[in-house]
Scaffold this motif. Structure first.
Motif, PDB file in Angstrom:
ATOM      1  N   PHE A 220       9.750 -17.704 -28.706  1.00  0.00           N
ATOM      2  CA  PHE A 220      10.218 -16.365 -29.081  1.00  0.00           C
ATOM      3  C   PHE A 220      10.299 -16.482 -30.763  1.00  0.00           C
ATOM      4  CE2 PHE A 220      13.415 -13.227 -30.041  1.00  0.00           C
ATOM      5  CZ  PHE A 220      12.449 -11.973 -29.406  1.00  0.00           C
TER       6      PHE A 220
ATOM      7  N   VAL B 191      11.223 -16.508 -21.132  1.00  0.00           N
ATOM      8  CA  VAL B 191      10.613 -16.642 -22.449  1.00  0.00           C
ATOM      9  C   VAL B 191      11.427 -17.687 -23.234  1.00  0.00           C
ATOM     10  CG1 VAL B 191       9.947 -15.450 -24.624  1.00  0.00           C
ATOM     11  CG2 VAL B 191       9.989 -14.109 -22.243  1.00  0.00           C
TER      12      VAL B 191
ATOM     13  N   THR C  53       6.726 -10.236 -26.095  1.00  0.00           N
ATOM     14  CA  THR C  53       7.670 -11.088 -25.499  1.00  0.00           C
ATOM     15  C   THR C  53       9.072 -10.494 -25.583  1.00  0.00           C
ATOM     16  OG1 THR C  53       7.982 -12.271 -27.771  1.00  0.00           O
ATOM     17  CG2 THR C  53       6.305 -13.457 -26.168  1.00  0.00           C
ATOM     18  N   TYR C  54       9.367  -9.853 -26.780  1.00  0.00           N
ATOM     19  CA  TYR C  54      10.480  -9.023 -26.796  1.00  0.00           C
ATOM     20  C   TYR C  54      10.906  -8.193 -25.487  1.00  0.00           C
ATOM     21  CZ  TYR C  54      14.182  -6.119 -28.825  1.00  0.00           C
ATOM     22  OH  TYR C  54      15.396  -5.520 -29.522  1.00  0.00           O
TER      23      TYR C  54
ATOM     24  N   LEU D  12       9.123  -8.505 -22.671  1.00  0.00           N
ATOM     25  CA  LEU D  12       9.492  -9.331 -21.427  1.00  0.00           C
ATOM     26  C   LEU D  12      10.712  -9.703 -21.217  1.00  0.00           C
ATOM     27  CD1 LEU D  12       6.316 -11.870 -21.586  1.00  0.00           C
ATOM     28  CD2 LEU D  12       6.781  -9.516 -20.127  1.00  0.00           C
ATOM     29  N   THR D  13      11.675  -9.708 -22.205  1.00  0.00           N
ATOM     30  CA  THR D  13      12.995 -10.193 -22.070  1.00  0.00           C
ATOM     31  C   THR D  13      13.861  -8.980 -21.383  1.00  0.00           C
ATOM     32  OG1 THR D  13      13.768  -9.098 -24.374  1.00  0.00           O
ATOM     33  CG2 THR D  13      13.109 -11.697 -24.068  1.00  0.00           C
TER      34      THR D  13
ATOM     35  N   PRO E  26       2.336 -10.442 -30.364  1.00  0.00           N
ATOM     36  CA  PRO E  26       3.299 -11.416 -29.600  1.00  0.00           C
ATOM     37  C   PRO E  26       4.658 -11.315 -29.832  1.00  0.00           C
ATOM     38  CG  PRO E  26       1.534 -12.615 -31.020  1.00  0.00           C
ATOM     39  CD  PRO E  26       1.518 -11.230 -31.348  1.00  0.00           C
TER      40      PRO E  26
END
Length: 379
Positions: free
Chosen positions: A338, A333, A319-320, A322-323, A315
């Motif tokens: 996060f 996000v 998400t990292y 996606l940034t 996870p």
């Protein structure tokens, strides 16, 4: 206490969370730190004091435990302070060191898991040759390579960190996000999955072989036992982290009685087989049944190892990444989500001692002796 105001006034910035939330977060973080330190210190003590755990491959567990202990003592407390206050209260120099150490220890922990999976794969696929080559010196060299790789990945934050006095965030350059995510997680994760799948397939194939078809192989292994130190049982410990008890049996009535008597007297069939050829069928069938039991337990262990690793780290790194993909949408996000994933990754360091030791009888016995302070002379 709030953070200093960057405008130069004496006022302080308000904290990010209400007091009740701060109390809960602090309590959970303290519990996490204690679990990481206690569990990994136990691993280090067990390996360094127990004769049964002084095999070279256990040096990987010691190094992994040290990385997790350093993470819990040098990084997590400052991550907690930043989370509670909503900004960075300490100096810029320590910010750069803190970020580099965070990346270093987390990456080192992940790469250690990858190295352990490769070590177990080679011990299963090349049992005799690899066990003869796996000396403490070679294992220490591998551990050094792991730390060097982790250091190379953590070096950029030391020179590229942006800190304006109110925040201390890892560099947001797109290239570094892709590089660190791939090198720290996605690549090691892919290697671990492929390796563990391969190990499982090898173990499953061996359990399906009838005893008679492997007589020559068993004979070679028995002749090599004095050199490699019980290769067959070593495979079980390396691949699954389990101590598998031998339970010899045979379709022949006399062999069954003989095997049962040896089992009651604590005599190993592999030791008697060279003297009494009639025990050979018992040895072959016993090892075959042992492998069948090992496969069932092995499936569960692999599910725990990969499940915990992916659950804790995927996870955050997803998400990292996606940034960087959605740089033009900073709020894509949510920050709270996060941060939750960020702390979930820390939890993996508390699970490592459980995953890699709870399924091993030698570790369990050593832990009991350490905690109960009994029979220390037998360690």
């Amino acid at each position: 206490m709030g953070c200093p105001n960057s405008t130069g006034s004496n006022e302080t910035l308000p904290t990010e969370h209400p007091y009740i939330v701060q109390f809960v977060l602090t309590l959970l973080a303290v519990i996490l730190i204690l679990m990481i330190v206690f569990g990994n210190v136990m691993v280090v003590i067990a390996v360094t004091t127990s004769r049964a755990l002084r095999a070279p491959q256990n040096l990987f567990l010691v190094s992994l435990a040290c990385a997790d202990i350093l993470l819990a003592t040098l990084v997590i407390p400052f991550s907690l302070a930043k989370e509670l206050m909503g900004c960075w209260y300490f100096s810029k120099v320590w910010c750069e060191i803190y970020l580099a150490l965070d990346v270093l220890f987390c990456t080192s922990s992940i790469i250690h898991l990858c190295a352990i999976s490769l070590d177990r794969y080679w011990s299963v696929s090349q049992a005799i040759e690899y066990n003869l080559r796996r000396t403490p010196r070679r294992v220490k060299c591998t551990i050094l390579i792991v730390w060097v790789l982790a250091a190379l990945i953590s070096f950029p934050p030391l020179i590229l960190t942006e800190n304006n006095g109110e925040k201390c965030e890892v560099i947001e350059e797109e290239w570094y996000i892709y590089f660190s995510s791939t090198a720290s997680f996605f690549l090691p994760c892919a290697v671990m999955i492929l390796v563990y799948v391969r190990i499982y397939l090898i173990a499953k194939k061996r359990t399906r072989d009838p005893p008679g078809q492997k007589q020559k192989e068993f004979g070679n292994l028995e002749r090599k036992e004095g050199e490699v130190g019980e290769v067959e049982r070593g495979q079980g410990r390396e691949a699954t982290g389990l101590d598998v008890e031998e339970e010899p049996s045979s379709s022949d009535g006399n062999d069954t009685i003989l095997c049962s008597r040896m089992k009651k007297r604590g005599i190993r069939t592999t030791q008697v087989a060279q003297v009494k050829p009639e025990v050979q069928p018992c040895v072959r069938v016993g090892r075959w049944k042992e492998r069948q039991r090992r496969e069932r337990r092995f499936t569960f262990v692999l599910a725990v190892v990969m499940g915990a690793f992916v659950l804790c780290w995927f996870p955050f790194f997803f998400t990292y990444t996606l940034t960087a993909v959605f740089r033009d949408r900073p709020d894509f996000v949510p920050k709270t989500l996060f941060n939750m994933f960020f702390w979930l990754g820390y939890c993996n360091s508390s699970l490592n001692p459980v995953i890699y030791t709870i399924f091993n009888n030698d570790f369990r016995r050593s832990f009991k002796k350490i905690l109960c302070k009994r029979d220390r002379r037998q360690l």
